[in-house]
Write a protein that holds these residues in place. Sequence first.
Motif, PDB file in Angstrom:
ATOM      1  N   ILE A  68       5.145  -4.296  -9.169  1.00  0.00           N
ATOM      2  CA  ILE A  68       3.778  -4.004  -9.610  1.00  0.00           C
ATOM      3  C   ILE A  68       3.177  -2.804  -8.871  1.00  0.00           C
ATOM      4  CG2 ILE A  68       1.408  -4.893  -9.673  1.00  0.00           C
ATOM      5  CD1 ILE A  68       2.496  -7.559 -10.533  1.00  0.00           C
ATOM      6  N   PRO A  69       3.263  -2.719  -7.519  1.00  0.00           N
ATOM      7  CA  PRO A  69       2.716  -1.520  -6.861  1.00  0.00           C
ATOM      8  C   PRO A  69       3.402  -0.225  -7.292  1.00  0.00           C
ATOM      9  CG  PRO A  69       3.049  -3.284  -5.266  1.00  0.00           C
ATOM     10  CD  PRO A  69       3.697  -3.731  -6.541  1.00  0.00           C
ATOM     11  N   LEU A  70       4.685  -0.302  -7.626  1.00  0.00           N
ATOM     12  CA  LEU A  70       5.415   0.909  -7.999  1.00  0.00           C
ATOM     13  C   LEU A  70       5.168   1.343  -9.441  1.00  0.00           C
ATOM     14  CD1 LEU A  70       8.912   0.489  -6.297  1.00  0.00           C
ATOM     15  CD2 LEU A  70       7.284   2.354  -5.919  1.00  0.00           C
TER      16      LEU A  70
ATOM     17  N   ASN B 220       0.823  -1.213   0.000  1.00  0.00           N
ATOM     18  CA  ASN B 220       0.000   0.000   0.000  1.00  0.00           C
ATOM     19  C   ASN B 220       0.854   1.257   0.000  1.00  0.00           C
ATOM     20  OD1 ASN B 220      -3.079  -0.128   0.182  1.00  0.00           O
ATOM     21  ND2 ASN B 220      -2.489  -1.826   1.517  1.00  0.00           N
ATOM     22  N   LEU B 221       1.933   1.255   0.748  1.00  0.00           N
ATOM     23  CA  LEU B 221       2.816   2.415   0.783  1.00  0.00           C
ATOM     24  C   LEU B 221       3.500   2.631  -0.562  1.00  0.00           C
ATOM     25  CD1 LEU B 221       4.406   2.001   4.323  1.00  0.00           C
ATOM     26  CD2 LEU B 221       2.769   3.733   3.587  1.00  0.00           C
ATOM     27  N   LEU B 222       3.963   1.543  -1.171  1.00  0.00           N
ATOM     28  CA  LEU B 222       4.587   1.658  -2.492  1.00  0.00           C
ATOM     29  C   LEU B 222       3.569   2.130  -3.523  1.00  0.00           C
ATOM     30  CD1 LEU B 222       6.735  -1.612  -2.443  1.00  0.00           C
ATOM     31  CD2 LEU B 222       7.567   0.737  -2.231  1.00  0.00           C
ATOM     32  N   SER B 223       2.346   1.622  -3.392  1.00  0.00           N
ATOM     33  CA  SER B 223       1.268   2.033  -4.291  1.00  0.00           C
ATOM     34  C   SER B 223       0.964   3.520  -4.139  1.00  0.00           C
ATOM     35  CB  SER B 223       0.010   1.210  -3.992  1.00  0.00           C
ATOM     36  OG  SER B 223      -1.128   1.754  -4.609  1.00  0.00           O
ATOM     37  N   ALA B 224       0.875   3.983  -2.894  1.00  0.00           N
ATOM     38  CA  ALA B 224       0.546   5.385  -2.632  1.00  0.00           C
ATOM     39  C   ALA B 224       1.675   6.326  -3.038  1.00  0.00           C
ATOM     40  CB  ALA B 224       0.216   5.566  -1.152  1.00  0.00           C
TER      41      ALA B 224
ATOM     42  N   TYR C  69      -3.104   5.085  -8.336  1.00  0.00           N
ATOM     43  CA  TYR C  69      -2.425   4.294  -7.312  1.00  0.00           C
ATOM     44  C   TYR C  69      -1.899   2.998  -7.919  1.00  0.00           C
ATOM     45  CZ  TYR C  69      -4.048   7.270  -3.487  1.00  0.00           C
ATOM     46  OH  TYR C  69      -4.253   8.333  -2.643  1.00  0.00           O
ATOM     47  N   GLY C  70      -0.845   2.469  -7.331  1.00  0.00           N
ATOM     48  CA  GLY C  70      -0.303   1.212  -7.813  1.00  0.00           C
ATOM     49  C   GLY C  70      -1.195   0.037  -7.446  1.00  0.00           C
ATOM     50  N   ILE C  71      -1.055  -1.037  -8.197  1.00  0.00           N
ATOM     51  CA  ILE C  71      -1.820  -2.270  -7.953  1.00  0.00           C
ATOM     52  C   ILE C  71      -1.077  -3.113  -6.924  1.00  0.00           C
ATOM     53  CG2 ILE C  71      -2.649  -4.410  -9.005  1.00  0.00           C
ATOM     54  CD1 ILE C  71      -2.891  -2.826 -11.639  1.00  0.00           C
ATOM     55  N   LEU C  72      -1.799  -3.639  -5.957  1.00  0.00           N
ATOM     56  CA  LEU C  72      -1.188  -4.491  -4.924  1.00  0.00           C
ATOM     57  C   LEU C  72      -1.011  -5.888  -5.498  1.00  0.00           C
ATOM     58  CD1 LEU C  72      -3.217  -3.353  -1.775  1.00  0.00           C
ATOM     59  CD2 LEU C  72      -1.344  -2.203  -2.959  1.00  0.00           C
ATOM     60  N   GLY C  73       0.133  -6.116  -6.137  1.00  0.00           N
ATOM     61  CA  GLY C  73       0.333  -7.319  -6.930  1.00  0.00           C
ATOM     62  C   GLY C  73       0.149  -8.614  -6.169  1.00  0.00           C
ATOM     63  N   PHE C  74       0.827  -8.764  -5.041  1.00  0.00           N
ATOM     64  CA  PHE C  74       0.752 -10.023  -4.299  1.00  0.00           C
ATOM     65  C   PHE C  74      -0.643 -10.240  -3.741  1.00  0.00           C
ATOM     66  CE2 PHE C  74       1.257 -12.481  -0.332  1.00  0.00           C
ATOM     67  CZ  PHE C  74       1.765 -13.651  -0.866  1.00  0.00           C
TER      68      PHE C  74
ATOM     69  N   ASN D 235       2.988  12.665  -1.790  1.00  0.00           N
ATOM     70  CA  ASN D 235       4.312  13.187  -1.500  1.00  0.00           C
ATOM     71  C   ASN D 235       5.044  12.253  -0.539  1.00  0.00           C
ATOM     72  OD1 ASN D 235       6.426  14.829  -0.146  1.00  0.00           O
ATOM     73  ND2 ASN D 235       5.559  16.477  -1.417  1.00  0.00           N
ATOM     74  N   TRP D 236       6.337  12.046  -0.786  1.00  0.00           N
ATOM     75  CA  TRP D 236       7.112  11.155   0.063  1.00  0.00           C
ATOM     76  C   TRP D 236       7.191  11.651   1.507  1.00  0.00           C
ATOM     77  CZ3 TRP D 236       9.360   6.411  -0.184  1.00  0.00           C
ATOM     78  CH2 TRP D 236       9.303   5.775  -1.412  1.00  0.00           C
ATOM     79  N   GLN D 237       7.060  12.956   1.705  1.00  0.00           N
ATOM     80  CA  GLN D 237       7.083  13.469   3.066  1.00  0.00           C
ATOM     81  C   GLN D 237       5.908  12.945   3.878  1.00  0.00           C
ATOM     82  OE1 GLN D 237       7.192  17.692   2.293  1.00  0.00           O
ATOM     83  NE2 GLN D 237       9.434  17.776   2.507  1.00  0.00           N
ATOM     84  N   VAL D 238       4.778  12.742   3.208  1.00  0.00           N
ATOM     85  CA  VAL D 238       3.593  12.198   3.874  1.00  0.00           C
ATOM     86  C   VAL D 238       3.809  10.737   4.244  1.00  0.00           C
ATOM     87  CG1 VAL D 238       1.131  11.699   3.593  1.00  0.00           C
ATOM     88  CG2 VAL D 238       2.093  13.805   2.644  1.00  0.00           C
TER      89      VAL D 238
END
Length: 292
Positions: free
Chosen positions: A139-141, A58-62, A149-154, A67-70
Amino acid sequence: MKRRVVQSISFFLHNGYLGFPFTKNLYTGPLKGLCAPGLNCYSCPASLFSCPLGVLQNLLSASRVLNWQVLLGPFLYVLGFFLIFGLTLGRFICGWVCPFGLFQDLIYKIPFFKIRLSLPKRSQKYLKHLMLIGLVFFIPLFLGDEIGYGILGFCKYLCPAGTLEAGYLNIIISSELWDYIGKLFYLKSAILLVFVFFVVIDYRFFCKNVCPLGLIYGLFNKVSFLRLNVNLNRCTHCKACEKICPVGLNPLEEINSVECIRCLNCVKICPHKAIYLEKGIYQNAISSSCSK
């Protein structure tokens, strides 16, 4: 027996929300903001905690849209989570804590022909790394959905724990969800059945060959606070430990291997107590007083 008790307690700690049959909703209390160490789906109606693999995806997807600061704080939390559990327990989590590990242990007890189906060591290594790098990170990235948003591959395409715990349990308690079942659900059901079949005939097939969470913990096996050691002065090379190892390792040569799930069968079976559980900072995996 002791391991089964610990596994059962861990299962109910992971899945301790008993109100779901009445609320027909997921638990969303404060515990859900924390990760539990085992492979256990966030969307399971009984789950009290989040899955570390799910949170990481989820974090990689977001990160594709936020923003990375968030995201820095949550990323540091997940990194700290893996470091703490990896450096303290390593893959002990797989053998004693993981709910899906318990499920595999119980399924393996079904009377049926048994055979070791472990892939060749090199293929086994590459497959698990492919699951981790491809489905959890790539995949999420790099593959986005309709809103960016990225797809949660696994989680979306493979995770059998999610299909079993979230998919089936949710449609049981909420019959209206049947209207939303599509091809992907049937595909994941087929994947789950394939894994169940292989787990019935081969102990911990999913752990040995596929699980990316087990791979992450396994990378810490050699340096974790809790690990195995061998006193070669006591060893008579009877190979009892090799014969009883459920994942097909030779403990004398592969002590604290990435594949070792720390079931401690080798510790219990050794007639001369040559293999023992060690606690402390990293030392040589073979007792320093011994030499080959």
